[in-house]
Design a protein around this motif. Structure first.
Motif, PDB file in Angstrom:
ATOM      1  N   ASP A  40      40.332  61.934  27.247  1.00 51.21           N
ATOM      2  CA  ASP A  40      41.001  62.625  28.351  1.00 51.21           C
ATOM      3  C   ASP A  40      41.647  61.571  29.234  1.00 51.21           C
ATOM      4  OD1 ASP A  40      41.878  64.100  30.485  1.00 51.21           O
ATOM      5  OD2 ASP A  40      39.903  64.847  31.095  1.00 51.21           O
ATOM      6  N   THR A  41      42.886  61.201  28.899  1.00 49.50           N
ATOM      7  CA  THR A  41      43.536  60.079  29.570  1.00 49.50           C
ATOM      8  C   THR A  41      43.919  60.387  31.013  1.00 49.50           C
ATOM      9  OG1 THR A  41      45.644  60.758  28.573  1.00 49.50           O
ATOM     10  CG2 THR A  41      44.399  59.030  27.453  1.00 49.50           C
ATOM     11  N   ASN A  42      43.682  61.614  31.478  1.00 50.12           N
ATOM     12  CA  ASN A  42      43.864  61.913  32.901  1.00 50.12           C
ATOM     13  C   ASN A  42      42.700  61.356  33.730  1.00 50.12           C
ATOM     14  OD1 ASN A  42      46.328  63.378  32.711  1.00 50.12           O
ATOM     15  ND2 ASN A  42      45.193  65.127  31.899  1.00 50.12           N
ATOM     16  N   ARG A  43      41.650  60.943  33.037  1.00 46.18           N
ATOM     17  CA  ARG A  43      40.495  60.330  33.713  1.00 46.18           C
ATOM     18  C   ARG A  43      40.587  58.820  33.501  1.00 46.18           C
ATOM     19  NH1 ARG A  43      35.228  63.148  33.471  1.00 46.18           N
ATOM     20  NH2 ARG A  43      34.683  61.720  31.781  1.00 46.18           N
ATOM     21  N   PHE A  44      40.951  58.112  34.539  1.00 45.61           N
ATOM     22  CA  PHE A  44      41.114  56.665  34.437  1.00 45.61           C
ATOM     23  C   PHE A  44      40.886  56.024  35.806  1.00 45.61           C
ATOM     24  CE2 PHE A  44      45.361  58.313  35.457  1.00 45.61           C
ATOM     25  CZ  PHE A  44      45.732  57.500  36.525  1.00 45.61           C
ATOM     26  N   LEU A  45      40.709  54.719  35.784  1.00 48.17           N
ATOM     27  CA  LEU A  45      40.570  53.937  37.008  1.00 48.17           C
ATOM     28  C   LEU A  45      41.543  52.765  36.956  1.00 48.17           C
ATOM     29  CD1 LEU A  45      36.666  53.726  37.335  1.00 48.17           C
ATOM     30  CD2 LEU A  45      38.219  55.194  38.646  1.00 48.17           C
ATOM     31  N   THR A  46      42.308  52.598  38.021  1.00 44.38           N
ATOM     32  CA  THR A  46      43.195  51.442  38.128  1.00 44.38           C
ATOM     33  C   THR A  46      42.396  50.230  38.613  1.00 44.38           C
ATOM     34  OG1 THR A  46      43.756  51.891  40.437  1.00 44.38           O
ATOM     35  CG2 THR A  46      45.118  52.974  38.732  1.00 44.38           C
ATOM     36  N   PHE A  47      43.032  49.083  38.585  1.00 41.86           N
ATOM     37  CA  PHE A  47      42.366  47.878  39.061  1.00 41.86           C
ATOM     38  C   PHE A  47      41.966  48.043  40.526  1.00 41.86           C
ATOM     39  CE2 PHE A  47      42.512  43.346  40.548  1.00 41.86           C
ATOM     40  CZ  PHE A  47      41.436  42.906  39.811  1.00 41.86           C
ATOM     41  N   ALA A  48      42.861  48.593  41.344  1.00 42.05           N
ATOM     42  CA  ALA A  48      42.551  48.789  42.763  1.00 42.05           C
ATOM     43  C   ALA A  48      41.395  49.771  42.945  1.00 42.05           C
ATOM     44  CB  ALA A  48      43.794  49.292  43.501  1.00 42.05           C
ATOM     45  N   GLN A  49      41.393  50.858  42.176  1.00 44.78           N
ATOM     46  CA  GLN A  49      40.307  51.842  42.279  1.00 44.78           C
ATOM     47  C   GLN A  49      38.961  51.249  41.855  1.00 44.78           C
ATOM     48  OE1 GLN A  49      42.188  54.810  39.767  1.00 44.78           O
ATOM     49  NE2 GLN A  49      42.566  56.179  41.514  1.00 44.78           N
ATOM     50  N   ILE A  50      38.981  50.434  40.813  1.00 42.99           N
ATOM     51  CA  ILE A  50      37.732  49.808  40.353  1.00 42.99           C
ATOM     52  C   ILE A  50      37.131  48.956  41.466  1.00 42.99           C
ATOM     53  CG2 ILE A  50      36.763  48.103  38.745  1.00 42.99           C
ATOM     54  CD1 ILE A  50      38.918  49.115  36.719  1.00 42.99           C
ATOM     55  N   LYS A  51      37.945  48.154  42.099  1.00 45.61           N
ATOM     56  CA  LYS A  51      37.455  47.298  43.190  1.00 45.61           C
ATOM     57  C   LYS A  51      36.896  48.138  44.342  1.00 45.61           C
ATOM     58  CE  LYS A  51      41.202  44.893  43.865  1.00 45.61           C
ATOM     59  NZ  LYS A  51      42.093  43.891  44.478  1.00 45.61           N
ATOM     60  N   LYS A  52      37.668  49.113  44.760  1.00 52.44           N
ATOM     61  CA  LYS A  52      37.269  49.923  45.915  1.00 52.44           C
ATOM     62  C   LYS A  52      35.986  50.710  45.629  1.00 52.44           C
ATOM     63  CE  LYS A  52      39.172  53.278  49.244  1.00 52.44           C
ATOM     64  NZ  LYS A  52      39.081  52.381  50.411  1.00 52.44           N
ATOM     65  N   LEU A  53      35.945  51.388  44.484  1.00 51.80           N
ATOM     66  CA  LEU A  53      34.778  52.213  44.159  1.00 51.80           C
ATOM     67  C   LEU A  53      33.520  51.364  43.969  1.00 51.80           C
ATOM     68  CD1 LEU A  53      36.411  54.754  41.680  1.00 51.80           C
ATOM     69  CD2 LEU A  53      35.428  55.289  43.916  1.00 51.80           C
ATOM     70  N   THR A  54      33.678  50.182  43.392  1.00 49.18           N
ATOM     71  CA  THR A  54      32.524  49.302  43.188  1.00 49.18           C
ATOM     72  C   THR A  54      31.905  48.913  44.520  1.00 49.18           C
ATOM     73  OG1 THR A  54      33.448  48.433  41.130  1.00 49.18           O
ATOM     74  CG2 THR A  54      31.768  47.092  42.212  1.00 49.18           C
ATOM     75  N   LEU A  55      32.748  48.552  45.482  1.00 52.53           N
ATOM     76  CA  LEU A  55      32.243  48.142  46.798  1.00 52.53           C
ATOM     77  C   LEU A  55      31.711  49.338  47.587  1.00 52.53           C
ATOM     78  CD1 LEU A  55      34.981  45.515  47.754  1.00 52.53           C
ATOM     79  CD2 LEU A  55      32.705  45.119  46.783  1.00 52.53           C
ATOM     80  N   GLN A  56      32.319  50.512  47.414  1.00 55.01           N
ATOM     81  CA  GLN A  56      31.792  51.718  48.057  1.00 55.01           C
ATOM     82  C   GLN A  56      30.444  52.103  47.463  1.00 55.01           C
ATOM     83  OE1 GLN A  56      35.212  54.262  47.373  1.00 55.01           O
ATOM     84  NE2 GLN A  56      35.800  54.202  49.542  1.00 55.01           N
ATOM     85  N   PHE A  57      30.326  51.999  46.151  1.00 53.76           N
ATOM     86  CA  PHE A  57      29.055  52.290  45.490  1.00 53.76           C
ATOM     87  C   PHE A  57      27.969  51.341  46.016  1.00 53.76           C
ATOM     88  CE2 PHE A  57      25.878  51.740  42.196  1.00 53.76           C
ATOM     89  CZ  PHE A  57      25.680  53.011  41.687  1.00 53.76           C
ATOM     90  N   ALA A  58      28.316  50.072  46.135  1.00 56.08           N
ATOM     91  CA  ALA A  58      27.363  49.082  46.641  1.00 56.08           C
ATOM     92  C   ALA A  58      26.895  49.452  48.044  1.00 56.08           C
ATOM     93  CB  ALA A  58      27.997  47.695  46.640  1.00 56.08           C
ATOM     94  N   ALA A  59      27.827  49.869  48.886  1.00 54.68           N
ATOM     95  CA  ALA A  59      27.463  50.271  50.249  1.00 54.68           C
ATOM     96  C   ALA A  59      26.562  51.495  50.232  1.00 54.68           C
ATOM     97  CB  ALA A  59      28.724  50.538  51.061  1.00 54.68           C
ATOM     98  N   GLY A  60      26.848  52.450  49.337  1.00 54.34           N
ATOM     99  CA  GLY A  60      26.019  53.641  49.228  1.00 54.34           C
ATOM    100  C   GLY A  60      24.592  53.305  48.812  1.00 54.34           C
ATOM    101  N   LEU A  61      24.456  52.368  47.867  1.00 52.47           N
ATOM    102  CA  LEU A  61      23.116  51.915  47.482  1.00 52.47           C
ATOM    103  C   LEU A  61      22.367  51.346  48.680  1.00 52.47           C
ATOM    104  CD1 LEU A  61      23.622  50.044  44.059  1.00 52.47           C
ATOM    105  CD2 LEU A  61      22.525  52.257  44.421  1.00 52.47           C
TER     106      LEU A  61
END
Length: 552
Positions: A40-61
């Motif tokens: 399902d190629t409508n589900r993807f992450l760009t380089f910018a999204q990967i960075k942002k989500l990773t740091l948001q996930f870290a903050a959530g933890l």
């Protein structure tokens, strides 16, 4: 003799793995999709999204799970296009990630959760019941269990809805020495000889991971690079070091779009290569066998596939040739490494692919080949155990200093347990295995673990387990020799019941595939199983079976 890599020395990075991956050395466009769901190629992450989500996930933890320095997050899931987020989100929160085989049963998962003292568990809807049961046994707070996806499953929230908030974590700056000492990942391994309880957990520092990516970049820049026309297909599991540290790490570092399949099957593989014009993938010998033999392969246009690496187990020369004959545009190159080498130590050079060769040594690495007495061999072509040293060698085995000391000697050399030889151009060839591990489709299995399960069966008096190569599957299979308490009861039906008994207690790749009943297990005077003798017996049995088949 000491073999020193022919590749020029690299400067070893002095930064954390997350900072390294996000540094964008190759000027990857921020809006480039890098992690894509192959189905399902409508589900993807760009380089910018990967960075942002990773740091948001870290903050959530940090904010919700009170996750801090040295805490461990476990990932218990098949491949997902957003697998990177929890893997490196935990590391970005100054913690550690351990990846777990998603087909583990409750006991196996509980063992890894307990060994690593995991504080948070991310699972998948396919295995959530196992996750909840094992998490409960390990004393894991149910509020710290989350699921991939975008919907609740069995009252467990998706991590996307709970841990991804507005705040982004601030990455901890690490000194050069801290990068070498601070643990980032815990990956399963069976060590050089295995242990009866099952897997051991190999732990990697930030420097192990960044060094291996940099070693690879100095060796081979043509496969992974920042051109968007290069497209990678991931079918190997991310929980295993090969898929995690090559497909995920190398791919992101170089900015190669990565199409992710949940798991391998030949139909999905061929369709993905055709539909997405895949140029590169990683495989193991059983996948090569499917490509070489399956009837559906010629029905697809696979001409875009120009390069592939094969690892996890030796790739025989004949299968290597057969695979490339099916895909004439493909350069299939063998690489060598172990979980303990983070994970790659050598690769066949693109301009000289020798049948059966594991390739040349990575930069900043040295190797020795030693005989049974520990003496270095002095001539090319002499066989011996491979010892290797470099910045990518693991820190050790978690909670097992004895095994760590046995595997890494006082000079810093890791004893691989693989028997090798080198030619005059210093291409390595893996010719045998000193260690007892069985490699079933690339997955390591410790014989002692399976023997322990077999001996828990009340009808069995003694047993021994070996790996025997099966040409039809391009892998070793697990063969058990069993002595029954009442030997008169031996039969095909009893053999099947024993295999079923084991299958109910272990993950699929640890299952016994053949049972042979024997009057006595061969042992030396100290009681050690004589596996080499059993392997010789197995070869005679295989020849006899082949003769009988030819008469039919």
């Amino acid at each position: 003799m000491v073999i020193i890599s022919k590749i020029p020395t690299i400067d070893e990075p002095e930064t954390g793995i997350v900072q390294f991956l996000f540094a964008n050395k190759y000027k990857i466009p921020e809006n480039r999709p890098l992690l894509i769901d192959s189905l399902d190629t409508n589900r993807f992450l760009t380089f910018a999204q990967i960075k942002k989500l990773t740091l948001q996930f870290a903050a959530g933890l940090q904010d919700i799970c009170k996750f801090g320095k040295g805490d461990v997050l476990a990932i218990f899931s098949p491949n997902q296009y957003d697998f990177f987020i929890p893997v490196y989100g935990a590391v970005a929160a100054s913690g550690i990630t351990t990846t777990v085989n998603p087909t583990y049963n409750i006991e196996e998962l509980h063992y890894q959760l307990s060994q690593t003292k995991a504080k948070v568990l991310i699972c998948h809807e396919d295995n959530i019941k196992v996750a909840l049961a094992a998490g409960s046994q390990a004393g894991l707070n149910k509020t710290n269990i989350f699921v991939f996806g975008d919907k609740m499953v069995d009252n467990i929230h998706p991590f996307q809805s709970v841990l991804i908030g507005e705040r982004e974590a601030v990455l901890e700056d690490l000194t050069s020495e801290q990068c070498k000492e601070t643990i980032a990942l815990l990956c399963f391994s069976s060590g050089t000889s295995g242990r009866s309880k099952g897997v051991m957990t190999t732990y990697f520092s930030h420097a192990n991971l960044t060094s291996n990516i940099t070693q690879y970049a100095a060796f081979d820049k043509n496969v992974f690079n920042s051109k968007e026309s290069n497209r990678m297909l991931t079918v190997l599991p991310f929980y295993h070091s090969f898929g995690l540290l090559v497909n995920l790490n190398y791919g992101l570092h170089f900015g190669t779009p990565n199409y992710v399949l949940k798991r391998f099957d030949i139909f999905s593989f061929c369709k993905a290569v055709q539909d997405h014009k895949i140029t590169f993938t990683t495989v193991v010998p059983p996948i090569c066998l499917s490509i070489a033999k399956h009837d559906i392969v010629p029905n697809y246009d696979l001409t875009s596939l120009k390069s592939a690496y094969s690892g996890a187990a030796p790739l025989g020369p004949e299968l290597w040739k057969e695979t490339m004959s099916r895909l004439p545009n493909l350069k299939l190159r063998q690489l060598y490494g172990l979980t303990e080498t983070s994970p790659v130590a050598m690769i066949q050079p693109e301009n000289k692919m020798l049948p059966g060769s594991a390739g040349l040594l990575f930069p900043n690495m040295t190797a020795k080949i030693v005989d049974d007495d520990g003496n270095e061999v002095t001539k090319y072509g002499e066989r011996g155990e491979l010892l290797i040293k470099g910045p990518n060698i693991m820190k050790g085995y978690l909670n097992n200093p004895e095994a760590s000391a046995e595997s890494i000697d006082s000079d810093g050399y890791f004893h691989t347990g693989d028997i090798v030889l080198i030619n005059e151009e210093e291409h390595f060839f893996i010719v045998d295995r000193k260690k007892e591990l069985i490699k079933y489709k690339g997955f390591p299995v410790a014989p002692a673990e399976i023997e322990s399960v077999l001996l828990s069966n009340p009808i069995i008096a003694d047993c021994a387990v070996i790996g025997v190569y099966d040409n039809t599957q391009a892998t070793e299979i697990i063969r058990a020799y069993v002595t029954l308490k009442d030997q008169s009861t031996a039969s095909e039906e009893v053999g099947k019941s024993i295999m079923k008994f084991v299958a109910e207690k272990v993950v699929h790749y640890k299952q016994v595939r053949k049972i042979y009943f024997v009057a006595e297990i061969p042992r030396n005077p100290s009681g050690k199983i004589l596996r080499r003798l059993l392997r010789d017996i197995a070869q005679l049995e295989i020849k006899k079976e082949d003769i009988n088949k030819s008469k039919l």
